[in-house]
Design a protein around this motif. Sequence first.
Motif, mmCIF file in Angstrom:
data_model
loop_
_atom_site.group_PDB
_atom_site.id
_atom_site.type_symbol
_atom_site.label_atom_id
_atom_site.label_comp_id
_atom_site.label_asym_id
_atom_site.label_seq_id
_atom_site.Cartn_x
_atom_site.Cartn_y
_atom_site.Cartn_z
ATOM 1 N N UNK A 11 0.900 -1.171 0.074
ATOM 2 C CA UNK A 11 0.012 -0.023 0.019
ATOM 3 C C UNK A 11 0.894 1.095 0.019
ATOM 4 N N UNK A 12 2.116 0.736 0.244
ATOM 5 C CA UNK A 12 2.858 2.312 0.172
ATOM 6 C C UNK A 12 3.420 2.579 -1.112
ATOM 7 N N UNK A 13 4.220 3.611 -1.575
ATOM 8 C CA UNK A 13 4.747 4.108 -2.492
ATOM 9 C C UNK A 13 5.444 3.152 -3.440
ATOM 10 N N UNK A 14 6.648 2.564 -2.892
ATOM 11 C CA UNK A 14 7.505 1.794 -3.784
ATOM 12 C C UNK A 14 6.881 0.253 -4.076
ATOM 13 N N UNK A 15 6.086 0.037 -2.774
ATOM 14 C CA UNK A 15 5.448 -1.321 -2.630
ATOM 15 C C UNK A 15 4.473 -1.515 -3.679
ATOM 16 N N UNK A 16 3.670 -0.433 -3.883
ATOM 17 C CA UNK A 16 2.497 -0.365 -4.977
ATOM 18 C C UNK A 16 3.037 -0.194 -6.488
ATOM 19 N N UNK A 17 4.217 0.460 -6.692
ATOM 20 C CA UNK A 17 4.747 0.201 -7.905
ATOM 21 C C UNK A 17 5.325 -1.180 -8.110
ATOM 22 N N UNK A 18 5.899 -1.874 -7.106
ATOM 23 C CA UNK A 18 6.351 -3.156 -7.419
ATOM 24 C C UNK A 18 5.223 -4.105 -7.592
ATOM 25 N N UNK A 19 3.949 -3.861 -6.877
ATOM 26 C CA UNK A 19 2.854 -4.956 -7.146
ATOM 27 C C UNK A 19 2.518 -4.742 -8.696
ATOM 28 N N UNK A 20 2.494 -3.537 -9.094
ATOM 29 C CA UNK A 20 2.065 -3.209 -10.368
ATOM 30 C C UNK A 20 3.096 -4.165 -11.381
ATOM 31 N N UNK A 70 10.162 -7.018 0.788
ATOM 32 C CA UNK A 70 9.985 -6.242 1.976
ATOM 33 C C UNK A 70 10.045 -4.840 1.815
ATOM 34 N N UNK A 71 8.816 -4.006 1.626
ATOM 35 C CA UNK A 71 9.099 -2.556 1.568
ATOM 36 C C UNK A 71 8.368 -1.868 2.548
ATOM 37 N N UNK A 72 8.373 -2.259 3.890
ATOM 38 C CA UNK A 72 7.793 -1.914 5.060
ATOM 39 C C UNK A 72 8.835 -0.585 5.328
ATOM 40 N N UNK A 107 14.881 -16.434 -1.412
ATOM 41 C CA UNK A 107 15.197 -15.052 -2.096
ATOM 42 C C UNK A 107 14.351 -14.002 -0.939
ATOM 43 N N UNK A 108 15.345 -13.053 -0.527
ATOM 44 C CA UNK A 108 14.794 -12.089 0.399
ATOM 45 C C UNK A 108 15.181 -10.733 0.045
ATOM 46 N N UNK A 109 14.133 -9.675 -0.248
ATOM 47 C CA UNK A 109 14.783 -8.428 -0.711
ATOM 48 C C UNK A 109 14.012 -7.387 0.444
ATOM 49 N N UNK A 110 15.038 -6.705 0.871
ATOM 50 C CA UNK A 110 14.459 -5.402 1.843
ATOM 51 C C UNK A 110 15.035 -4.132 1.513
ATOM 52 N N UNK A 111 14.140 -3.031 1.775
ATOM 53 C CA UNK A 111 14.382 -1.597 1.523
ATOM 54 C C UNK A 111 14.904 -1.241 2.971
ATOM 55 N N UNK A 112 16.085 -0.769 2.904
ATOM 56 C CA UNK A 112 16.588 -0.113 4.252
ATOM 57 C C UNK A 112 17.096 1.435 3.906
ATOM 58 N N UNK A 113 18.087 1.646 4.232
ATOM 59 C CA UNK A 113 18.127 3.379 3.953
ATOM 60 C C UNK A 113 19.739 3.677 3.896
ATOM 61 N N UNK A 143 19.959 -12.885 -0.242
ATOM 62 C CA UNK A 143 19.462 -11.691 0.662
ATOM 63 C C UNK A 143 19.878 -10.413 0.147
ATOM 64 N N UNK A 144 18.833 -9.431 -0.284
ATOM 65 C CA UNK A 144 19.385 -8.359 -0.881
ATOM 66 C C UNK A 144 18.841 -7.117 -0.122
ATOM 67 N N UNK A 145 19.770 -6.321 0.240
ATOM 68 C CA UNK A 145 19.328 -5.157 1.126
ATOM 69 C C UNK A 145 19.644 -3.916 0.438
ATOM 70 N N UNK A 146 18.713 -3.143 0.118
ATOM 71 C CA UNK A 146 18.792 -2.048 -0.917
ATOM 72 C C UNK A 146 18.820 -0.708 0.197
#
Length: 221
Positions: A11-20, A70-72, A107-113, A143-146
């Motif tokens: 439901x967030x910005x990046x997660x919504x684009x990813x869903x599309x 994971x786009x939380x 496979x696990x991808x997560x947005x960090x900062x 595992x990928x940490x962005x």
Amino acid sequence: MNKTAIILGASGLTGGILLRKLLEDNRYSVIKLFSRTRIEGLPNKVKQFIGDLLELEKFKSDFTADEVYCCIGTTARKTPNKEFYKKIDYGIPVMAAKLSKENGISTFLVISAMGANRKSNVFYNRTKGEMEHDVLQENIQRTSILRPSLIGGERNERRILEKIGLAVFKIIQPLFVGPLNKYKIISAECIAQAMVNLANNTSNAEVIISSNDIKKLAKNN
């Protein structure tokens, strides 16, 4: 290919684009969303699991897939209570990683900062750094940490101060050259595309992905 993907934060910005992007990608036959609220109007290949993500372990039997995105993430403005903030930005990704490991998701991808560092004196950076460290402790095969810089894009919610900040940041972008290039705004579209490319490129061995490298990966489409 008939892959199943899990998205946290659709439901967030990046997660919504990813869903599309995953909806348009024929490699994915099932997309599972775990969230607090239902997103209406989605096709049948999307399965939605509604509940409190702070109790993600209750979804263990349904938390099965080939990949987890994971786009939380929240903000200090939305979540001023530091204890609750940490439950979201640290607790949810770490529990997602634990469930992924337990359920054999490779496979696990997560947005960090940018600036994430578990030894930092800055609460936000320290929280992200602790999250990264404990996600990696699960030893998931891929595992990928962005670590993006400031994320740009049109959000559904009103964030007036953030919009002003982004506008000012855009004006001074030309000054960000050389070592400062990594601080340039990165679009949510770019991050989402890089995540999809990472998940589908088994030769990529990088674990920590810088903002500049996210932009490069997004172009490899």
